[in-house]
Enzyme design. Structure first.
Site, PDB file in Angstrom:
ATOM      1  N   ASP A  25       0.652  -1.237   0.196  1.00 16.56           N
ATOM      2  CA  ASP A  25      -0.127   0.030  -0.079  1.00 16.56           C
ATOM      3  C   ASP A  25       0.912   1.122   0.053  1.00 16.56           C
ATOM      4  OD1 ASP A  25      -2.327   1.490  -0.022  1.00 16.56           O
ATOM      5  OD2 ASP A  25      -2.732   1.086   2.071  1.00 16.56           O
ATOM      6  N   ARG A  29       0.050   7.690  -2.661  1.00 14.89           N
ATOM      7  CA  ARG A  29       0.595   8.732  -1.833  1.00 14.89           C
ATOM      8  C   ARG A  29       2.145   8.922  -2.027  1.00 14.89           C
ATOM      9  NH1 ARG A  29      -0.954   6.171   3.413  1.00 14.89           N
ATOM     10  NH2 ARG A  29      -1.677   4.394   1.991  1.00 14.89           N
ATOM     11  N   HIS A  42       2.445   3.581  -9.086  1.00 14.94           N
ATOM     12  CA  HIS A  42       2.428   2.127  -9.203  1.00 14.94           C
ATOM     13  C   HIS A  42       3.760   1.592  -9.987  1.00 14.94           C
ATOM     14  CE1 HIS A  42      -1.501   2.295  -7.386  1.00 14.94           C
ATOM     15  NE2 HIS A  42      -2.148   2.965  -8.549  1.00 14.94           N
ATOM     16  N   LEU A 136      11.567 -20.167  -4.941  1.00 20.63           N
ATOM     17  CA  LEU A 136      10.400 -19.558  -4.250  1.00 20.63           C
ATOM     18  C   LEU A 136       9.187 -19.503  -4.993  1.00 20.63           C
ATOM     19  CD1 LEU A 136       9.680 -16.916  -2.392  1.00 20.63           C
ATOM     20  CD2 LEU A 136      10.159 -15.393  -4.346  1.00 20.63           C
TER      21      LEU A 136
HETATM   22  C1  FPP Z   1      -1.592   0.301  -3.438  1.00 22.91           C
HETATM   23  O1  FPP Z   1      -1.423   1.481  -3.290  1.00 22.91           O
HETATM   24  C2  FPP Z   1      -1.315  -0.701  -4.708  1.00 22.91           C
HETATM   25  C3  FPP Z   1      -2.081  -1.168  -5.306  1.00 22.91           C
HETATM   26  C4  FPP Z   1      -3.617  -1.159  -5.342  1.00 22.91           C
HETATM   27  C5  FPP Z   1      -1.632  -1.835  -6.549  1.00 22.91           C
HETATM   28  C6  FPP Z   1      -0.064  -2.523  -6.283  1.00 22.91           C
HETATM   29  C7  FPP Z   1       0.401  -2.936  -7.519  1.00 22.91           C
HETATM   30  C8  FPP Z   1       1.968  -2.836  -7.818  1.00 22.91           C
HETATM   31  C9  FPP Z   1       2.766  -2.443  -6.725  1.00 22.91           C
HETATM   32  C10 FPP Z   1       2.199  -3.422  -9.095  1.00 22.91           C
HETATM   33  C11 FPP Z   1       2.360  -4.809  -9.258  1.00 22.91           C
HETATM   34  C12 FPP Z   1       3.073  -5.329 -10.131  1.00 22.91           C
HETATM   35  C13 FPP Z   1       3.194  -6.686 -10.219  1.00 22.91           C
HETATM   36  C14 FPP Z   1       3.987  -7.141 -11.509  1.00 22.91           C
HETATM   37  C15 FPP Z   1       2.615  -7.584  -8.989  1.00 22.91           C
HETATM   38  P1  FPP Z   1      -2.475   2.610  -3.521  1.00 22.91           P
HETATM   39  O2  FPP Z   1      -2.711   3.059  -4.771  1.00 22.91           O
HETATM   40  O3  FPP Z   1      -3.713   2.131  -2.560  1.00 22.91           O
HETATM   41  O4  FPP Z   1      -1.756   3.675  -2.587  1.00 22.91           O
HETATM   42  P2  FPP Z   1      -2.527   4.856  -1.564  1.00 22.91           P
HETATM   43  O5  FPP Z   1      -3.005   4.136  -0.476  1.00 22.91           O
HETATM   44  O6  FPP Z   1      -1.292   5.611  -1.282  1.00 22.91           O
HETATM   45  O7  FPP Z   1      -3.640   5.609  -2.506  1.00 22.91           O
END
Ligand code: FPP
Length: 257
Positions: A25, A29, A42, A136
Site C-alpha cells: 500500500d 501517496r 504504481h 520461491l
Molecule cells: C496500493 O497503493 C497498490 C495497489 C493497488 C497496486 C499494487 C500493484 C503494484 C505495486 C504493481 C504490481 C506489479 C506486479 C508485477 C505484481 P494505493 O494506490 O492504494 O496507494 P495509496 O493508498 O497511497 O493511494
C-alpha cells in the site's frame, strides 16, 4: 543506521518465515508527495516488487504472496485500473527471464478470468513458463478478495454436498483450506502491510488466523530490502503461541512454525 548487511547478520537463518504475505500500500501517496500522477507510484511499485522477490529468494523464503489487485480495486477510476492492468502484464513479461533464471514459480490467485485479455495472457504465460521452477513460489493475488475466495469454496462444497459427493459432516477446516485458491500452500507466518494503515482489507482472512502482523509506515515504492529485513527481525523476536501457553511453546523446539 543499520546497513542491509548488519541487518542480515542479525537474522537467524534457522527461523526464516516459510511464507510471507504483503499488502503493498502507498503507491498513490508516494506519487502525490512528489506532485506526480498516481500511475508513477504504481510504476515505482514494480521496482519494489522486484526487490521483495529477490530478497525473499535470497533469504530462502518458500512462499511470497503479493496483494497486487483486489476485487475492490475494480471500483477505482477506469484509467487507473487500465494503467495497473497494463503495468502488471508488462512487468510480468519483462521479469519472466529473470524469474526463470532464479527458479521462481508464479502462481496466480483470484478471479483471473476477470483480468483483461492482454494482461491475462501474459500472466498465464508466466505461470506456465515457470511451472517447473522449484525455488520461491510467488503467489500473485489479482482480482482477489478473501470473502470472494471463501464464497467460491462454499459454493463448490455445497454443490458437492447436493450431488452426494460429500456429506455436510465431511466439511472440516482441512476441506475448506483445500478448496481455497491457496490450496497446498502453508498459511503465512508473517503478513506485512506498508503505507501506515493497520487493517487487513479482505486479504487471506482464513489463512492469517495465526500469522504475525507487521505494519510499517513506509510507502510501498520505498520498501527496500532493509525494510524487509527489519520485518523479518521483528518476526523473529516474537513468540508464536498458537493458543498455547508461553511455557508450553518454550519446551517445544519447533514451536515457532
Ligand atoms: C496500493 O497503493 C497498490 C495497489 C493497488 C497496486 C499494487 C500493484 C503494484 C505495486 C504493481 C504490481 C506489479 C506486479 C508485477 C505484481 P494505493 O494506490 O492504494 O496507494 P495509496 O493508498 O497511497 O493511494
Amino acid at each position: 543506521m543499520n546497513t542491509l548487511d548488519d541487518l542480515i547478520a542479525k537474522i537467524d537463518p534457522e527461523r526464516i518465515p516459510r511464507h510471507v504475505a504483503i499488502i503493498m500500500d502507498g503507491n498513490g501517496r508516494w506519487a502525490n508527495l512528489r506532485g506526480r500522477p498516481r500511475s508513477d507510484g504504481h510504476a515505482e511499485g514494480v521496482s519494489a516488487v522486484h526487490r521483495a522477490v529477490e530478497f525473499s529468494s535470497d533469504m530462502g523464503i518458500e512462499y511470497l504472496t503479493l496483494y497486487a489487485f483486489s476485487t475492490e480495486n475494480w471500483n477505482r477510476p477506469q484509467h487507473e485500473v487500465d494503467t495497473l492492468m497494463y503495468l502488471i502484464g508488462w512487468a510480468i513479461e519483462r521479469e519472466l527471464p529473470d524469474l526463470i533464471r532464479n527458479n521462481v514459480k508464479i502462481r496466480l490467485v483470484g478471479d483471473i478470468p476477470r483480468i483483461p485479455a492482454d494482461a491475462r495472457q501474459r500472466l498465464l504465460n508466466a505461470e506456465k513458463a515457470t511451472a517447473h521452477c522449484s525455488g520461491l513460489t510467488l503467489l500473485m493475488c489479482l482480482s482477489y478478495s478473501s470473502r470472494w475466495e471463501i464464497t467460491e469454496a462454499a459454493r463448490r462444497l455445497a454443490a458437492q454436498a447436493a450431488q452426494g459427493v460429500i456429506n455436510p459432516e465431511d466439511i472440516s477446516e482441512e476441506l475448506i483450506s483445500q478448496n481455497l485458491d491457496t490450496v497446498g500452500v502453508p498459511d503465512p507466518d508473517l503478513l506485512i502491510r506498508t503505507g501506515g494503515e493497520e487493517r487487513i482489507s479482505n486479504f487471506l482472512l482464513w489463512q492469517i488466523a495465526y500469522s504475525e502482523l507487521y505494519f510499517t509506515p513506509v510507502l510501498w515504492p520505498d520498501f527496500h530490502k532493509t525494510t524487509y529485513a527489519e520485518a523479518i527481525l521483528d518476526f523473529q523476536n516474537r513468540e508464536r503461541r498458537f493458543g498455547k501457553t508461553s511455557a508450553q511453546v518454550q519446551n517445544d523446539p519447533d514451536s515457532n512454525f
